[in-house]
Structure formats: C-alpha cells, structure tokens
Design a protein around this motif. Sequence first.
Motif, PDB file in Angstrom:
ATOM      1  N   THR A  93       0.947  -1.087   0.551  1.00 54.18           N
ATOM      2  CA  THR A  93      -0.202  -0.181  -0.063  1.00 54.18           C
ATOM      3  C   THR A  93       0.761   1.006   0.266  1.00 54.18           C
ATOM      4  OG1 THR A  93       0.076  -0.194   3.469  1.00 54.18           O
ATOM      5  CG2 THR A  93      -1.513  -0.900   1.310  1.00 54.18           C
ATOM      6  N   PHE A 132      -5.115   8.377   0.514  1.00 51.51           N
ATOM      7  CA  PHE A 132      -4.961   6.993  -0.006  1.00 51.51           C
ATOM      8  C   PHE A 132      -3.749   6.159   0.587  1.00 51.51           C
ATOM      9  CE2 PHE A 132      -6.104  11.087  -2.608  1.00 51.51           C
ATOM     10  CZ  PHE A 132      -6.350  10.159  -4.081  1.00 51.51           C
ATOM     11  N   ARG A 135      -4.403   2.331   0.156  1.00 54.59           N
ATOM     12  CA  ARG A 135      -4.384   1.902  -1.361  1.00 54.59           C
ATOM     13  C   ARG A 135      -3.281   0.871  -1.694  1.00 54.59           C
ATOM     14  NH1 ARG A 135      -8.055   5.921  -5.401  1.00 54.59           N
ATOM     15  NH2 ARG A 135      -8.983   5.525  -4.228  1.00 54.59           N
ATOM     16  N   GLN A 139      -2.856   0.766  -7.730  1.00 56.48           N
ATOM     17  CA  GLN A 139      -4.083   2.209  -8.068  1.00 56.48           C
ATOM     18  C   GLN A 139      -4.055   3.019  -8.065  1.00 56.48           C
ATOM     19  OE1 GLN A 139      -7.183   0.113  -8.284  1.00 56.48           O
ATOM     20  NE2 GLN A 139      -5.804  -1.256  -8.818  1.00 56.48           N
TER      21      GLN A 139
END
Lengths: 245, 385
Positions: A93, A132, A135, A139
């Motif tokens: 991530t 984010f 995420r 992505q």
Amino acid sequence: MEPNIAVAVDDLTVAYNYKPVLWDIDLSIPEGVLMAIVGPNGAGKSTLIKAILGIIDPIAGSVAIYGKPYKKQRDKVAYVPQKGSVDWDFPTTALDVVMMGTYGALGWIKRPGASQKKQALEALEKVGMLAFKNRQISQLSGGQQQRVFLARALVQNAAIYFMDEPFQGVDATTEIAIINILKELRKAGKTVIVVHHDLQTVPEYFDWVTFLNVKHIATGPVKDIFNDDNLTKTYGINYKVAVQQ
Amino acid sequence: MNAMVEIQLIAAVTAAACAIPGVFLVLRKMALISDAISHSILPGIVIGFFITHDLASPWLIIFAAFSGIITVILVEMIQKTGLVKEDTAIGLVFPALFSIGVILIAKNANDVHLDVDAVLLGDLAFAPFDRLLIDGADYGPKGLWMISVILVITLLLLFAFYKELKISTFDIGLSSALGFSPVIMHYGLMSVASVTTVAAFDAVGAILVVALMIAPAATAYLLTTDLRKMLVLSVIIGVGSAIGGYWLARWLDASISGSITTVLGLLFLMIYLFAPSKGLIAVLLRQNRQRKEVSLLTFLLHLNNHDSIEERRVTHLQEHINWRKVRANSVLKLAKKNNMVTIENQVVSLTQKGLTFTEKALDYIITNEDEQIEDMKDDFFLFRG
C-alpha cells in the motif's frame, strides 16, 4: 563566511562495460541550494546520483557528503529513484511504501512500529495523499505514485535530497505541489538535488543548476550560469536558436 | 504415526518450506531461476553422495545448495557479457550442470538408490522407510526432520529479514542507498531457495519442486495486494494442495507428487478464472461495465450539450450516438436506474442528479484533478485508475 559544502564529487569516472558514462567529474554543491541537474539523454544524470549514493561503483574518484564518505552519512541523505525503476504491481500500500523511508534509520532486523507509522502518515498528509494511505500502489495515478515517493523521502528526514526526475509523467497540479514541497525543504535549510528535463522551468523552480554531458560543464547559481553559452556546450546545439525554428 | 500421516506431513511441510522463498522469486520475476536451481543441484547431490554414501546426509544439502548458488552466479556472469539475455543464460546453464549430474549417476551410481527417475519425480511414497534412529529409538522419517529444520530456518530468516526482503525486492535502488545490500539479500534468498529445493527434492523431485515454489505464490498473487497475506495464503495453498494431492493420488492410485502438482495447477486455474478482482471473469465483467459507463457518460454529455427536443428523442439517440459494443437500451436502463435521466413521450431529459454527475465528470476531464471524483469512484469503475 564560506557556506558548507554538502556534496563534493572529486574526479569521478563511471563506466558501463568500459564505456565511460561520466568522465572525471569534479563538483561541489553548497548546503541549502535547490539544484537542477540538466543534460541530454545519456548524459549520465541518473548515473551521477547513483554513483554519489554508492548504488553503482565508480571506476575512479570519490564522493564526500559533508566531508565524509557516503557510507558514514547515509542518515543525512534521502533518495527518490525514477518512478519507472520499481514494479508498481508489487503487493503493498501507499502507507507501506512511505514506511520504507524509515528503514534506514531502523537498521537491520529492527521492525517499524507506531512511531514510524506516525511519521509516514504525517508525510502522506504533507503531500496530500493521506486519503490514499491504504490504497494498493498500482491503483494510484502516476502523479500520486510520485507523491508517495516524495513522502517516502520526507520521512527519511535527511539533510540532502536526491531526486531522479520527480516530474516525469505527472500532471501540472502534482508538479506544482512537488516543487512547492521542494522549495519548503530548501527554506528549511536542506539541500535538494533534482535530475530535471524541462529547461523552460529551470529558472522558475531552481536557484542552482549543474550542466552535465558525460563531462561536467558548469555548476552555479541559475542567474549566473543559465545562459546560451552553457546550454550550447551541454546540448551541442544553440538551444534558443533551435527552439525558435 | 503411521506411514499415511507421515507422507502427508512430509508433503505439507515441504510445500510450506517451498512457498515462502517462492513468493519472493515470483515478485522478483525470477520464477525461472528456481527451475534452473532445481536441475543444476543434481551434480551437487551426486558428488555429496559419493563422499558420504548417505542420501539423507546434511552434507548433500550443503553440496547441492552450493551448486545452486554456482548456477545463479554462472547465469549472472553470462548475462553480464551482454551477449545473451537472462532467459537464454538460464537455458544454457542448468542443462549443462544437470547433464553433468546425469552422467555422474550413470557412470558411478548404478548400484545405489539414486536413479534419474527418483531425481526427476521424487519418491514420496518411500520417504517413511528411511527412519531417524538414535540409540535404537525411532524418531520418525529422516526426510521429515530435514525439511522441518529447513522450514524453521526459513521462517526465522523471514521474520528477521522481512523488511529487508521487502525493500530489496520492491526498490533495489533505495535498498542499496539505505545500506541494505541488495546483493546480500539476493544471495541469501538464492541460498534459501537452493537449500529448500534440495530438501524438497527427495519428496517431489526436480521438476515438481518448481511447481511447489511458483504455483502457490502465483495463485496467492491473484488473491491479495498485501505481501503478508500473500505469504500466508501461499503457505495455505501449498499445504492444502499437498494434502489434497495425497488423497487424489490414493483415489486415482497414481503418483503422489504428480497429483500434488495437478491440484496446484487446478487451483491456480480456478483462482485465475474466479479471483474477486484480478480473476479473468472479474476483469471481463469490469471491462464490460467500464464500456457501458463510458457510453453512459457519452450519452449524458450529449444530453447536456443539446437542448432541443429533436436531439433528445430516444430514436434519435440510438441513431446518433453510434454505439457498437453497448446497446443503446442498456445504457438508457443504466441511466434510469441511477436516476440520471427521465423519459417522457420518448424524450430523454437529464435529472438534477444527472446534471451534477455530468458537470463533475466534465470538470474532471478538463482539469484531470483526482480529488474531484473521489466520491464517484465508489459507484463507477470508469473513474478508478
């Protein structure tokens, strides 16, 4: 009083398969500048950074960070590699990538904990990417990926920042966000060295510049040395005349 | 413990031990090197056997691991000449080393229990016969002890160097700049992979050990975007396939290692087809929806641009906006379902919601600012990355 020299490069030569990519580079970068390294493709700009950071071994010459070899000064240096140099499909991530910036201070084996996570979250917030954090990195858009890389360098909390084409493939908004953060770093007394491609923005973004094309051509304040003479020496054409045609 | 349980245990522990280095090989795009190692450790095993005359001797592992490392070094040396690419270098090195092993066996080891079949396919069914006896007491199969010790070492190394493995796999440049030598991590991983391969060799053979390393990791990669979960899932998939494969082999009365690999392959196929977000079917469905959503947006923009009733008639829309892949009706339906349009007397009008959506989308198209569409990402694939 003379300013401190943050980075001193002495007679540096780097070769790939016996073909020199950097030839006898002498360079000294004073503390507290925001400097662009410019030059044509294949000029050795990324190689210069990698050689300074010990990622590739030079065949001759030496590098000093605040007067000492890089290996003793790792904690003073942060590095943002080219975005294309990593696999963005890697299962991780945004937050986790930023945490990697804390690994250097941790050293071998020790694991990042709550305080490292806090630093990483703060850095994500600074680059406007907090939303984010969880995420998966594939992505994210190109600009967001570059911001994550910048956040990762920020958590290294270094004195000198090396960045390899941070504006590559990012939109105008991200470019402005990044340069503003770099300017903030300089205001805080940090030294920021950026491999840069867009000659148009050099005077606007940077206060120092290095011209490089296998050999070192010039280093100094933008207002003194960013001129036709040096551009022509670096790019082999009269840059301004060529643009007008 | 009876032989049945012992075989399953050996298979399960072997699968777990293989899955862990396998994850990093897959992420480093080095799956092929495990194939190379598994073949080229043969001369190491043979030479080790000649010296010790004991197939379960730890020396065999050390010799074999050594030839695994030599493989990696040779591949890198050939690649560095710049004359051939990495896959070619691998293709050159491992058959050469493997053939040396085959010749050594044929010339010298005809009378011992070391034949090419066993080397290629393993002998899991016979593994329980080789017991670890200390002072006459039976401590179970030697093979189980060997692979268990390797699994424990692998786990310890993984826990100790997880962070270093992760960073050197993801970003070799930063790893090196921070002082975590990628070279040390590379050879460390290669050593673990070699040692594990040798130990797994006995159970599943040179060809199938590759499946145990690569298939669980490749399957797990489709299921998660988190490295920790990928490691855990790989181990679960490996162990599950090992035990499932054992029972399949009993049921079919076939080779155990062959059945394990078949289960691994089938499992990968299923996940490849049905994985929630990366699976083939999910991808196709997503593409279909994305296509529909692009048409929807085109449609809404058209409505937004044209006020006249003529331009908004259903029949006109079907002719005017020339949709090939998506039926005009399905787009109309999607728009109605989301309350973005109303239809009265065959004339389509944008609702307030439709108008807001269209304007937001337009804004995004013009400015390319991601922040604007954060809330739209939940409902529309179109705006996700």
